[in-house]
Each structure stands twice: as C-alpha cells, then as structure tokens.
Design an enzyme around this catalytic site. Structure first.
Site, short mmCIF file in Angstrom:
data_model
loop_
_atom_site.label_atom_id
_atom_site.label_comp_id
_atom_site.label_asym_id
_atom_site.label_seq_id
_atom_site.Cartn_x
_atom_site.Cartn_y
_atom_site.Cartn_z
N ALA A 105 0.83 -1.21 0.00
CA ALA A 105 0.00 0.00 0.00
C ALA A 105 0.86 1.25 0.00
O ALA A 105 0.57 2.23 -0.71
CB ALA A 105 -0.94 0.00 1.20
N ASP A 106 1.93 1.25 0.79
CA ASP A 106 2.84 2.40 0.82
C ASP A 106 3.47 2.64 -0.54
O ASP A 106 3.57 3.79 -1.01
CB ASP A 106 3.94 2.17 1.86
CG ASP A 106 3.42 2.12 3.28
OD1 ASP A 106 3.50 3.14 3.97
OD2 ASP A 106 2.93 1.06 3.68
N GLU A 107 3.93 1.57 -1.17
CA GLU A 107 4.64 1.72 -2.43
C GLU A 107 3.70 2.14 -3.55
O GLU A 107 4.06 2.98 -4.39
CB GLU A 107 5.35 0.41 -2.76
CG GLU A 107 6.50 0.13 -1.79
CD GLU A 107 7.12 -1.24 -1.95
OE1 GLU A 107 6.43 -2.15 -2.44
OE2 GLU A 107 8.30 -1.40 -1.58
N GLY A 145 2.99 5.66 -3.09
CA GLY A 145 4.14 6.43 -3.53
C GLY A 145 4.12 6.67 -5.03
O GLY A 145 4.40 7.78 -5.50
#
Length: 406
Positions: free
Chosen positions: A175-177, A180
């Site tokens: 989810a973070d990537e 990003g």
C-alpha cells in the site's frame, strides 16, 4: 549491468526541487522516483536519529539496506520542525521548492504553522503532497494508519489466499509503495497544471494509503453494485478468465501461465500437443473454462508435471505461450534479460562498498536518469543545501546545530 556512462545521464526532472518531510516508505517512494529522474530531492530528517527507515533491517556494515536503496540520489538535511526557528527555516526552504512531501498525521503541519495556508502564501507555486493513512478528510482522518491497515481496508487482502486459508498480507509494503507511485504521478500532474495552464498556481494533493490500492481493484465495487458479486479468495486463479495460475513442473520448479484470451488458449493447446482441448465443450470459450477451471488445471498440471521447466519454456514460448518462471533474487540477478535492460546496476558506496541494486524504471530514450549515490548519512548535505538554497554559512550552521535546530 549498467554502462559506465550512466552516472552522467540527466533525467527529465533535472532542475526540479523537492522537499521530502515524510518518513518510512510511502512519501519516500514518491521522492525516490522523482530523484531517479533528476529531481534534487532534499530529505528533511530529525536531528540525531533521522528517518525511522534507517532502523529497518537487514543491515550491512551497520547500515539499513532499505535506506540505502530507497533514499538513493537524495540529499539529507536535519531540521527540528518542532521549534519556531526550525519552522521558519522550513518556510524559507519551501519558498525555493517546487514540491513538498509530508506524511504527518492530519493537523500536525497546521499546528506547526506549516499547513497549506502558510506554505502556499510563502510560495504560491508550491505543490504539496500530503500522505496519511486515511486522508485529510473523513471520519477516519485522525486514525493512525500504516500500510498494513490500508491493505486490509482497501479490499485487496480479503481477496488474497486460498478458499480454505486465512487472508494473506503482501510480503512487501504494498500500500505504501503503490501510494508512492500515485503520489509521484499526482505531483507531476499538479506541476503540469501549474506550468501549462494554471497560471503558476500550486495546489495540495491529498494521498491516503488505502485509496490507491483500492483504485487498482478496478471493477469490484461496480460488480458488487450491479451483480451482487463480493470478490473472495481464489488462490492463484483469476476469477474472470482461465487458465491463469501457478503450476509445478516435473523438476519441482514453479511457473506462471496465462492464456486468458481465446487465441492464446488455442495456441497454448497446440503448443502442448493437445489441440483436442480447443473443441472440448468444457473449454470451448472463456466462460466454459471458468466454469470448468479445476478440470482444465488438472489437464495442464498433468502435462507440466511431465516436463522440466526448461523443456516447458523451450516448447511453449516459441509457439506464443505466455509462461514464465517464478524467480527469486538469485535467479533475477543471473537473468540475461534483466542484465540487458540495466535493471540491475552496480554502485560504489562509502559505507557498503561495491554492491548491486535495482536500476531505473521505466526507460526514457532521451533523459534516462541515473543513480548518482545510495542513501546519504543523516544531515550529510546540511552545508550544501543550507548554503546553496538559503545562503547560510558555516558559523550560522554551527549556531543552529548548538541550539538543536539542525
């Protein structure tokens, strides 16, 4: 392996100035992508410890490999945003920047006097990327939110795994990537608007962690709304087309196989020497193959179990079969296609020595970007950035350091 000219290549974002106040992965992924393509990314870290990502293992020579790769090409300065002097310096930096990335809980930047009202007054052309677990609005805005929770609430995790197993979290901070990547894209959209038709006006981009992954689930809400379909776990199969799964070969290797269009399936059947599958009523079209997925997988498994991985690839790929091996890192670094595409590059780093890391993606014909260096030490560029951006000299920096501001 990269050629020796890579370090001299300019990226399409050369001249763009980015301040990255975020921590851990999401905002850092956005700034990492921008840095790969030439932007001057200044990582603003807390004096002393720096970004918590520096504490993520594994470590080599006592240095986080996550940090070294994720923060490559970035410049590090230290700044205490919790005191008035540090907040003033941040405003001075923001006045010189094109993009500012932050990842604090909603309301924190405003309490510091560094919210959009203040920063867009200092620099009306600033694009401000704001990362948070649930976004700047809505009833969950103040909840703490890491990527794991975003993956769960996006709907993605509920679909992963097999019917008889619990849901499965991804083995990377997905989810973070993904957030990003969306943030980097959104930031460039906002800059395009600023420079092409927006009269030089910047804006705020609100990036949550759960929504980008939710966006990639594409038709699932509409499927539920119109057809009552609530997507559940189906293992390695694809619910809407067949065959598509992972299969074990006779030498105990795994490969992915996808033949989700009619012509691809027919070509696969012929390449396997099983043209009779094409006219079998159970497999005659995609709807039939989905309905009889287990029977079709049994046929494929029976054939594949009698062939090694190399035999399978050698027979199916020339005939148009869409197959590929399941790789680990050791196999990736030996693959000639990865090497030819410069997807594995070699660098020399003062802390790590000679090492390899992933290359730049995607490939630009005229402005390919470069990896100039791996992740910096805490505050490594204080003198360079505060000098070139703000004109601060050695004595002024020394005084700021003594007061705990940098």
């Amino acid at each position: 392996m990269t050629d020796t000219n890579q370090v001299t290549r300019k990226g399409p974002l050369t001249g763009l100035r980015v301040l990255d106040l975020s921590m851990i992965v999401a905002g850092g992924t956005a700034s990492s992508l921008l840095a790969d393509f030439g932007a001057e990314v200044v990582k603003v870290e807390r004096p002393g410890g720096g970004d918590p990502l520096r504490n993520w293992g594994p470590f080599a020579n006592g240095v986080s490999l996550w940090w070294k790769v994720h923060s490559r090409n970035k410049k590090s300065v230290t700044l205490n945003l919790g005191n008035v002097e540090g907040q003033g310096i941040l405003k001075d930096l923001a006045a010189k920047a094109d993009v500012l990335i932050e990842g604090f809980r909603p309301g924190v930047m405003e309490r510091w006097g560094l919210g959009p009202d203040e920063l867009l007054t200092v620099n009306p052309g600033l694009v401000m990327l704001r990362y948070s677990g649930f976004g700047q609005t809505g009833p969950y805005r103040e909840r703490p939110g890491f990527g794991t929770i975003a993956e769960c609430m996006s709907g993605y995790v509920g679909m992963t795994g097999f019917q008889n197993t619990p849901p499965v979290l991804p083995p990377v901070p997905l989810a973070d990537e993904v957030a990003g990547v969306f943030g980097a894209m959104a930031g460039m959209m906002a800059l395009y608007h600023r420079d092409a038709g927006g009269g030089g006006k910047g804006q705020v981009v609100d990036v949550s962690l759960f929504e980008p992954l939710f966006r990639l689930c594409i038709p699932h809400i509409t499927m539920f709304d119109l057809l009552g379909i609530n997507r559940e776990r189906v293992g390695n199969d694809f619910p809407d087309a067949a065959p598509r799964s992972l299969y074990r070969t006779g030498d105990d290797r795994w490969l992915g196989l996808s033949a989700t269009s009619q012509s691809t399936f027919e070509g696969l059947a012929r390449a396997m020497g099983m043209p009779e599958l094409i006219d079998r009523p159970a497999f005659t079209d995609n709807a039939s193959r989905i309905e009889n997925r287990e029977e079709l997988n049994d046929e494929l498994n029976a054939w594949l179990s009698g062939h090694t991985l190399d035999e399978t690839l050698g027979q199916l790929i020339p005939a148009g079969g869409v197959v590929g091996p399941v790789y680990n890192a050791a196999q990736i670094v030996e693959d000639p296609h990865y090497q030819a595409r410069e997807d594995i590059i070699e660098i020399d780093d003062p802390e790590l020595g000679h090492t390899r890391m992933l290359g730049i993606v995607p490939k630009f014909s005229e402005t390919p970007g470069a990896v100039e260096h791996a992740g910096p030490t805490v505050g490594q560029h204080n003198a360079a950035i505060y000098g070139s951006w703000l004109g601060l000299g050695e004595a002024e920096l020394s005084n700021l350091a003594e007061r705990g501001t940098i």
